[in-house]
Design a protein around this motif. Structure first.
Motif, mmCIF file in Angstrom:
data_model
loop_
_atom_site.group_PDB
_atom_site.id
_atom_site.type_symbol
_atom_site.label_atom_id
_atom_site.label_comp_id
_atom_site.label_asym_id
_atom_site.label_seq_id
_atom_site.Cartn_x
_atom_site.Cartn_y
_atom_site.Cartn_z
ATOM 1 N N PHE A 1 22.361 -20.805 5.196
ATOM 2 C CA PHE A 1 22.335 -19.398 5.448
ATOM 3 C C PHE A 1 20.987 -19.053 6.274
ATOM 4 N N GLN A 2 20.143 -19.729 6.727
ATOM 5 C CA GLN A 2 19.529 -19.270 7.530
ATOM 6 C C GLN A 2 19.413 -19.918 9.223
ATOM 7 N N SER A 3 19.558 -21.634 8.997
ATOM 8 C CA SER A 3 20.254 -22.129 9.715
ATOM 9 C C SER A 3 21.630 -21.107 10.598
ATOM 10 N N TRP A 4 22.382 -20.850 9.814
ATOM 11 C CA TRP A 4 24.111 -20.640 10.252
ATOM 12 C C TRP A 4 23.861 -19.102 10.600
ATOM 13 N N GLY A 5 23.156 -18.783 11.461
ATOM 14 C CA GLY A 5 22.891 -17.540 11.756
ATOM 15 C C GLY A 5 23.763 -16.374 12.205
ATOM 16 N N ASP A 6 25.109 -17.509 13.646
ATOM 17 C CA ASP A 6 26.021 -16.580 14.054
ATOM 18 C C ASP A 6 26.914 -15.881 13.010
ATOM 19 N N PHE A 7 27.002 -16.402 11.237
ATOM 20 C CA PHE A 7 28.422 -16.499 10.330
ATOM 21 C C PHE A 7 27.277 -15.006 9.269
ATOM 22 N N THR A 8 26.598 -15.996 9.152
ATOM 23 C CA THR A 8 25.893 -15.013 7.860
ATOM 24 C C THR A 8 24.397 -14.666 8.693
ATOM 25 N N GLY B 1 19.067 -11.001 8.568
ATOM 26 C CA GLY B 1 19.890 -10.463 7.634
ATOM 27 C C GLY B 1 21.428 -9.806 7.434
ATOM 28 N N LEU B 2 21.995 -9.505 6.423
ATOM 29 C CA LEU B 2 23.702 -9.132 6.484
ATOM 30 C C LEU B 2 22.905 -7.664 5.901
ATOM 31 N N ARG B 3 24.356 -6.503 6.657
ATOM 32 C CA ARG B 3 23.901 -5.337 6.456
ATOM 33 C C ARG B 3 25.520 -5.592 5.448
ATOM 34 N N VAL B 4 25.273 -4.405 4.346
ATOM 35 C CA VAL B 4 26.104 -4.644 3.649
ATOM 36 C C VAL B 4 27.036 -2.968 3.403
ATOM 37 N N PRO B 5 28.093 -2.927 3.614
ATOM 38 C CA PRO B 5 28.366 -1.544 3.436
ATOM 39 C C PRO B 5 28.688 -0.975 2.549
ATOM 40 N N PHE C 1 21.774 -3.926 1.614
ATOM 41 C CA PHE C 1 20.826 -5.444 2.263
ATOM 42 C C PHE C 1 21.072 -7.258 1.670
ATOM 43 N N LEU C 2 20.650 -7.928 2.861
ATOM 44 C CA LEU C 2 20.923 -9.137 2.067
ATOM 45 C C LEU C 2 20.233 -9.916 3.179
ATOM 46 N N ASP C 3 19.329 -11.213 2.942
ATOM 47 C CA ASP C 3 18.126 -11.932 3.789
ATOM 48 C C ASP C 3 18.309 -12.809 3.002
ATOM 49 N N PRO C 4 18.575 -14.212 3.440
ATOM 50 C CA PRO C 4 18.564 -15.554 2.952
ATOM 51 C C PRO C 4 17.147 -15.689 2.235
ATOM 52 N N VAL C 5 15.984 -15.473 2.823
ATOM 53 C CA VAL C 5 14.665 -15.649 1.959
ATOM 54 C C VAL C 5 14.495 -15.102 0.939
ATOM 55 N N PHE C 6 14.828 -13.361 0.464
ATOM 56 C CA PHE C 6 14.466 -13.146 -0.731
ATOM 57 C C PHE C 6 15.941 -13.817 -1.861
ATOM 58 N N GLN C 7 17.320 -13.556 -0.728
ATOM 59 C CA GLN C 7 18.329 -13.573 -1.950
ATOM 60 C C GLN C 7 18.068 -15.539 -2.772
#
Lengths: 294, 353
Positions: free
Chosen positions: B130-137, B142-146, B234-240
């Protein structure tokens, strides 16, 4: 891919594999003598690296000299840990609970390092930090050679200790069959403690080797847990030669895969190997059953 | 079971439900309310963990992988595929459960130490991906979830709704655990925990049972992760995908007691509160790690069965001896038989031995 680049990757892979082998040897020792999966091994590694860094910062001497203090210190901590903590666990749930216990030790070490030295990245500056040795068009950093040399010397020492001394004989007997060892008069509790101390002493050497050429920070140990665990599973839990071969193969593989894939994706090799091992050969590829031989 | 004990349990359950329902109106400020959401979220996660840990005794340090995958599945389905948030939550849970099937097949082949190692590896590999596949995840950015509720829903009200949503999910997970606990399937799982080889030789389809428990556990864990993603936004791979988060679930379950229904819930309340407290007190330093480490070590060394059994043991010590057959030692049983039988027969039996 040019020939010299390939050669360079091969050489670096071998050097890396040697270091991995040293670190994984400690893990197989714990598993062999106590059936303990020691999750704190890499935390002790980072602790040793910090002690080496601190030693150099305070005294200005070479970090390798810190081994004079850290090796006996870690041996003592290992013996104490086994006698005071691990041996208190119930035999029936020893494996699972030891994982959690050593995990908690790793957390304490990480927290204390963060408290004492802050989360700042640290690096030892040495006169030979940037030096390279050219070899057939490949350039090999001197620090990596020194780390590899440390690994070779300590693994050879470990081998001689296990094969040629009475203590080694007793340790191997304890690993192979604890009850039988007791019957012939070996104090297996004491031997298990020493075995644990020996494993932790390898972490002192490995951590110092690591400190020579990498940037260290308290949470670095998480990066080492995965590869080291993969190595001991692929090699067969508890087998030292298995761990050494697996470390060499995976270290080389990682180094070679870095050229086409980059460093991050090359790391996945360890996990692919881990899952492949479980699917195809759950008892590991290179070792016998649970440390049957050395 | 005595009538009084059963009535006591019903009253306790009702009191717990009333406390949960009343909590948002009791909470003095939105911060405490948000702590409540975090703790119920932990309670769902720990209860979900306990489907594998409690029933089969397989200790997974890597359940953060499933909660993280559930969170990301929910977020990505909304952001990239335009799903309705609640549909995304459910579909995400199902997807993770499907993914858990091959993972379970691979990792349940091994026991003990190897299983723990695999569970750790799973978290590390998902983190890496999830850290490396940045253009998707979204990678490390991080990823902002509405937010699922409209912008007119204010923050405290949002906390309140999510508190009830988490509590509802917790109730479903607890009910599911309770049903399994009393079923034949549950008995098979517990047989695996006590002695897997014997269970197998008695005809328990151990592998299938383990796999089903594993997938159910992953499903609930993923739902909890997804719900958390909708709340937090909000999602961040390091914490998830963190082993630390996974180990907190183990700590909560062990502390409360993995053999009891409400053990993980109790553990989540204790550890969740302690964690928030330590982070508030020592957030800048790393001392909260030391505190958690010491707490875990104390639990492992001194009360591996958890608080509830430890307290029960304490209570039982001051109670008259129970008359259940399990509380009677073999010696006492022999004594009683000897008293019941005529002395001559007892004597011949003694000789016959």
């Amino acid at each position: 891919m040019s020939g010299s680049l390939l050669l360079q990757s091969l050489l670096l892979g071998v050097l890396l594999g040697g270091l991995y082998a040293l670190l994984a040897a400690g893990l197989t020792l714990y598993f062999g003598v106590m059936r303990v999966v020691m999750l704190a091994h890499s935390a002790f590694l980072i602790l040793a690296a910090y002690l080496a860094w601190f030693f150099t910062v305070e005294t200005g001497l070479d970090p390798l000299l810190s081994l004079v203090f850290t090796v006996p210190l870690f041996f003592g901590i290992g013996v104490g840990m086994q006698r005071l903590l691990i041996s208190r666990l119930r035999p029936a749930t020893l494996t699972m609970m030891s994982v959690l216990l050593t995990f908690s030790i790793a957390l304490v070490i990480e927290g204390m390092l963060g408290f004492a030295f802050t989360g700042t990245h640290r690096r030892i500056s040495l006169s030979y930090s940037g030096a390279d040795i050219a070899l057939f068009g490949a350039s090999i950093p001197v620090v990596k050679l020194i780390a590899f040399g440390l690994a070779v010397v300590s693994l050879a020492g470990l081998y001689v200790l296990l094969k040629a001394t009475r203590f080694g004989q007793a340790l191997r007997a304890t690993i192979q069959h604890g009850e039988a060892a007791q019957l012939v008069g070996i104090n297996t509790d004491r031997i298990a403690g020493y075995g644990f101390g020996l494993g932790l002493a390898t972490a002192a050497i490995g951590g110092t080797a690591l400190a020579l050429d990498s940037t260290i920070y308290p949470s670095l140990h998480w990066h080492w847990i995965g590869p080291l665990m993969a190595i001991i599973v692929v090699g067969g839990l508890g087998s030292i030669p298995g761990a050494a071969i697996a470390a060499m193969v995976l270290g080389l593989g990682q180094s070679l895969l870095q050229i086409p894939l980059g460093t991050t994706w090359a790391q996945t090799l360890f996990y692919v190997a881990l899952f492949a091992t479980l699917m195809l050969h759950p008892q590991g590829f290179f070792g016998g059953r649970l440390a049957q031989r050395f | 079971m005595g009538v009084a004990l059963r009535a006591g349990r019903v009253i306790g359950l009702l009191a717990l439900a009333a406390l949960v329902i009343a909590f948002p109106s009791l909470a003095p400020d939105p911060f405490i309310l948000s702590v409540g959401v975090v703790i119920t979220s932990y309670a769902v996660l720990a209860t979900s963990w306990n489907f594998v840990g409690g029933f089969t005794g397989y200790i997974s340090l890597g359940h953060a992988a499933y909660s993280g995958l559930g969170a990301y599945a929910t977020g990505l389905l909304i952001v990239r595929a335009g799903f309705n948030p609640w549909a995304a939550l459910l579909v995400g849970g199902v997807l993770v459960a499907l993914l858990a099937i091959p993972i379970g097949i691979a990792s349940l082949r091994v026991r003990g130490a190897s299983f723990v190692i695999v569970s750790i590896a799973l978290v590390l590999i998902t983190l890496l991906v999830f850290q490396s596949w940045g253009d998707f995840t979204g990678g490390s950015d991080g990823l902002r979830v509405p937010r699922p509720f409209g912008p007119d829903v204010m923050r405290p009200e949002q906390h309140e709704r999510f508190f009830y949503l988490h509590a509802a999910l917790l109730a479903v997970a607890l009910l599911c655990w309770w049903v399994i606990d009393r079923s034949r399937f549950g008995a098979g799982l517990k047989a695996i925990r006590e002695d897997e080889d014997k269970a197998q030789s008695l005809g328990v389809p151990t592998f299938t049972y383990k796999l089903v428990a594993f997938v159910v556990s992953a499903f609930f864990t993923a739902l909890a992760g997804g719900l958390y993603a909708l709340w937090f936004g909000f999602l961040d791979p390091v914490f998830q995908f963190s082993i630390l988060a996974g180990s907190y679930l183990v700590l909560m379950s062990l502390l409360g007691g993995i053999r009891s229904l409400f053990g993980p819930l109790l553990g989540a309340v204790v550890v969740g509160y302690a964690m928030e407290y330590f982070k508030a007190q020592y957030g800048d330093t790393q001392l909260h790690l030391v505190a958690m480490g010491v707490l875990l070590a104390v639990v492992v060394l001194f009360m591996p069965d958890g608080i509830i059994p430890a307290l029960n043991g304490l209570v039982n010590r001051f109670r008259p001896r129970a008359a259940s057959i399990r509380e009677v030692s073999q010696g006492e049983l022999a004594e009683r038989r000897r008293e019941a039988e005529p002395p001559a027969a007892g004597a011949t039996q003694e000789v016959g031995r």
